[in-house]
Design a protein around this motif. Structure first.
Motif, PDB file in Angstrom:
ATOM      1  N   GLN A 102      48.474  33.857  47.963  1.00  0.00           N
ATOM      2  CA  GLN A 102      47.742  34.571  46.919  1.00  0.00           C
ATOM      3  C   GLN A 102      46.305  34.853  47.337  1.00  0.00           C
ATOM      4  N   SER A 103      45.933  34.386  48.531  1.00  0.00           N
ATOM      5  CA  SER A 103      44.571  34.601  49.011  1.00  0.00           C
ATOM      6  C   SER A 103      44.359  36.071  49.350  1.00  0.00           C
ATOM      7  N   THR A 321      36.779  31.446  43.492  1.00  0.00           N
ATOM      8  CA  THR A 321      38.123  32.023  43.374  1.00  0.00           C
ATOM      9  C   THR A 321      38.049  33.514  43.711  1.00  0.00           C
ATOM     10  N   ASP A 322      39.185  34.052  44.189  1.00  0.00           N
ATOM     11  CA  ASP A 322      39.208  35.491  44.464  1.00  0.00           C
ATOM     12  C   ASP A 322      39.851  36.233  43.303  1.00  0.00           C
ATOM     13  N   GLY A 323      40.060  37.526  43.476  1.00  0.00           N
ATOM     14  CA  GLY A 323      40.554  38.360  42.387  1.00  0.00           C
ATOM     15  C   GLY A 323      41.958  38.028  41.936  1.00  0.00           C
ATOM     16  N   ASN A 324      42.724  37.315  42.790  1.00  0.00           N
ATOM     17  CA  ASN A 324      44.080  36.903  42.403  1.00  0.00           C
ATOM     18  C   ASN A 324      44.090  35.540  41.722  1.00  0.00           C
ATOM     19  N   GLY A 325      42.887  34.974  41.502  1.00  0.00           N
ATOM     20  CA  GLY A 325      42.821  33.642  40.921  1.00  0.00           C
ATOM     21  C   GLY A 325      43.077  32.550  41.949  1.00  0.00           C
ATOM     22  N   TYR A 326      43.115  32.931  43.229  1.00  0.00           N
ATOM     23  CA  TYR A 326      43.334  31.959  44.294  1.00  0.00           C
ATOM     24  C   TYR A 326      42.049  31.168  44.527  1.00  0.00           C
ATOM     25  N   LEU A 371      35.495  38.287  44.148  1.00  0.00           N
ATOM     26  CA  LEU A 371      35.100  36.882  44.218  1.00  0.00           C
ATOM     27  C   LEU A 371      34.416  36.466  42.932  1.00  0.00           C
ATOM     28  N   ALA A 372      34.617  35.191  42.560  1.00  0.00           N
ATOM     29  CA  ALA A 372      33.931  34.637  41.388  1.00  0.00           C
ATOM     30  C   ALA A 372      33.479  33.219  41.721  1.00  0.00           C
ATOM     31  N   LEU A 373      32.204  32.947  41.473  1.00  0.00           N
ATOM     32  CA  LEU A 373      31.661  31.598  41.583  1.00  0.00           C
ATOM     33  C   LEU A 373      31.379  31.130  40.168  1.00  0.00           C
ATOM     34  N   THR A 374      32.163  30.170  39.699  1.00  0.00           N
ATOM     35  CA  THR A 374      32.060  29.711  38.309  1.00  0.00           C
ATOM     36  C   THR A 374      31.772  28.216  38.267  1.00  0.00           C
ATOM     37  N   SER A 375      31.384  27.766  37.082  1.00  0.00           N
ATOM     38  CA  SER A 375      31.062  26.353  36.889  1.00  0.00           C
ATOM     39  C   SER A 375      31.651  25.889  35.566  1.00  0.00           C
TER      40      SER A 375
END
Length: 497
Positions: A102-103, A321-326, A371-375
């Motif tokens: 899924q990457s 996480t990337d756009g696929n939620g990986y 890409l998403a950088l979340t907390s």
């Protein structure tokens, strides 16, 4: 010699010798050439019939050479199709590999490898020619094989075009988009300050203590969080002190402002306020009395501690996480976690890079994919007292052709169709090759038949001619002896003299 008179016996023997010599010459010529008919004078019917058969055999022999070249051209095309089939199968394997992950980054790499395989397929098709004729190069490469001398029997083999894999009449396999990444940045800033809550006797309050018991605070007061030193109250940050208001209520009010957090020491009554922006806790809006103020600044060095910001707190978990939620990985904030630790965490992953700008306090973030950088901290990346619900995100300018499962499935379907096309074409070329080879064998047999027929009309029987020569040699010897005897009879008259 007309004045020389020969006896009848001598003349008869001489004539026999001359006839025998002529016949011997004829037999010797047959033995020397191997033919009993060497010219139209020998046997006009046999000579011209044999010439016609030989001419046809020669014409077919020329066509036989052309058939041989056609066979080689077909074999070259067949070898090309076999190799192309293997490359298409490899491309299908790449698509299936992409489906197993899924990457988005790994799928992007598989996309590039897939496109390289298509390039190799096209190059291989271009290299499948033989003597300037390539049945895999489309227009102008049709192959016509003639089977008889008047060209009424022939086979036309139409070329296909695999030199451009995207052609709908060919493999119908187009290069996939390899995707183009994008970039963003996010601010690292903050500051902190403290104040202490004690009662009139100087004893520290705890979180359950009544706020009105704190020195300098009464039930007539209203506490507000303002933007720095101004009187602009931050929405939702007003706390009217009542008889039942506790210290915890104050802490909750501070925590409710995005980008602001509070830590309370139960033993000392000290409250530490962290904020991403300048902020002031005032006692009554109408006064300038401040319990505490925080001056926030942009981080200036990679050694700055992350927890000196309202966005980070010990125990927070940051996730990439990337756009696929990986999920690429996660990073837990510790007491000594620094800007450098965060940058290194991001740089650990392929396709992602981060760089800290000490002059602006921003981390420049680049990614080849979404890409998403979340907390798990709701204060993360809050700005100007406004919450950021999705953290730091990057939307790639374009996704790769393998970005989604459905896109991969469509590509696999096209590959299956291409494989079917290749197998059908290989079968067609195989049929044509079989036809040409069969006609080649037939033509060889026909040439042998024609040459054999011509030989039966013109070739001499060496055994028979050898026997004839031996008989003629015997006849010649006997005729010579007979001539000698006849001459001796004429010589007897000399004895009278």
């Amino acid at each position: 010699m007309g004045d020389v008179t020969l006896s009848s016996a001598v003349r008869a023997n001489l004539s026999s010798l001359q006839s025998t010599a002529e016949m011997m010459s004829s037999v010797q010529n047959k033995l020397a050439t191997g033919k009993k008919v060497n010219s139209a004078l020998d046997n006009p019917n046999s000579f011209f019939t044999a010439s016609g058969l030989t001419s046809r055999a020669n014409d077919l022999s020329t066509l036989l050479d052309d058939m041989g070249q056609s066979v080689q051209t077909l074999k070259a095309a067949d070898e090309g199709i076999s190799s192309i089939t293997k490359l298409v199968e490899s491309a299908k394997a790449k698509a299936n590999q992409a489906l197993q992950t899924q990457s988005q980054y790994e799928r992007k790499q598989f996309t590039a490898q897939y496109n390289e395989l298509l390039t190799q397929i096209e190059d291989l098709a271009k290299d499948s020619g033989y003597k300037g004729k390539n049945l895999l190069s489309g227009d102008g490469n049709d192959l016509t094989t003639i089977f008889n001398e008047d060209s009424t029997s022939k086979l036309k083999i139409e070329a296909v075009d695999y030199t451009d894999a995207s052609l709908s009449t060919g493999l119908n396999l187009s290069d996939l988009a390899e995707g183009e990444g994008s970039a963003t940045s996010f601010q690292l800033e903050g500051g902190k300050n403290t104040f202490t809550l004690t009662d009139a006797d100087g004893q520290a309050l705890n979180s359950s203590s009544l706020l009105a018991s704190a020195s300098g605070i009464s039930t007539t007061n209203t506490l507000t969080l303002n933007e720095g030193t101004t009187t602009a109250v931050i929405t939702g940050s007003t706390l009217a002190v009542t008889a039942g208001t506790t210290v915890q209520d104050l802490l909750d009010t501070i925590e409710s402002v995005p980008g602001v957090r509070a830590e309370f020491d139960e033993g000392t009554g000290q409250v530490t306020v962290y904020s991403n922006d300048d902020i002031a806790l005032q006692n009554d809006v109408s006064t300038t009395a401040q319990l505490v103020s925080v001056n926030a600044t942009a981080f200036a060095t990679t050694s700055d501690s992350l927890i000196n910001s309202g966005s980070f707190e010990t125990g927070d978990t940051l996730t990439l996480t990337d756009g696929n939620g990986y999920e690429l990985g996660s990073f837990e904030i510790e007491e000594d976690s620094s800007v450098d630790d965060l940058v290194n965490f991001i740089n650990d992953f392929q396709g992602v890079s981060a760089e800290f700008n000490t002059s602006t306090g921003k981390i420049a973030l680049e990614s080849e994919t979404d890409l998403a950088l979340t907390s798990d901290n709701s204060n993360f990346n809050a700005d100007s007292y406004t919450a950021d619900s999705d953290g730091v995100t990057i939307s790639a300018l374009s996704d790769s052709g393998f970005a989604t499962d459905s896109a991969i499935d469509r590509t696999v379907d096209r590959l299956n169709t291409a494989l079917s096309t290749l197998r059908t074409q290989a079968s067609e070329f195989g049929t044509n090759l079989s036809i040409v080879e069969n006609r080649q064998d037939f033509t060889k047999s026909m040439i042998n038949t024609l040459e054999e027929g011509a030989g039966k009309l013109t070739l001499a029987d060496t055994n028979e001619e050898g026997a004839n020569l031996l008989a003629l040699q015997t006849r010649q010897s006997l005729a010579s002896t007979s001539l000698s005897f006849a001459a001796q009879a004429d010589q007897n008259v000399l004895r009278l003299f």
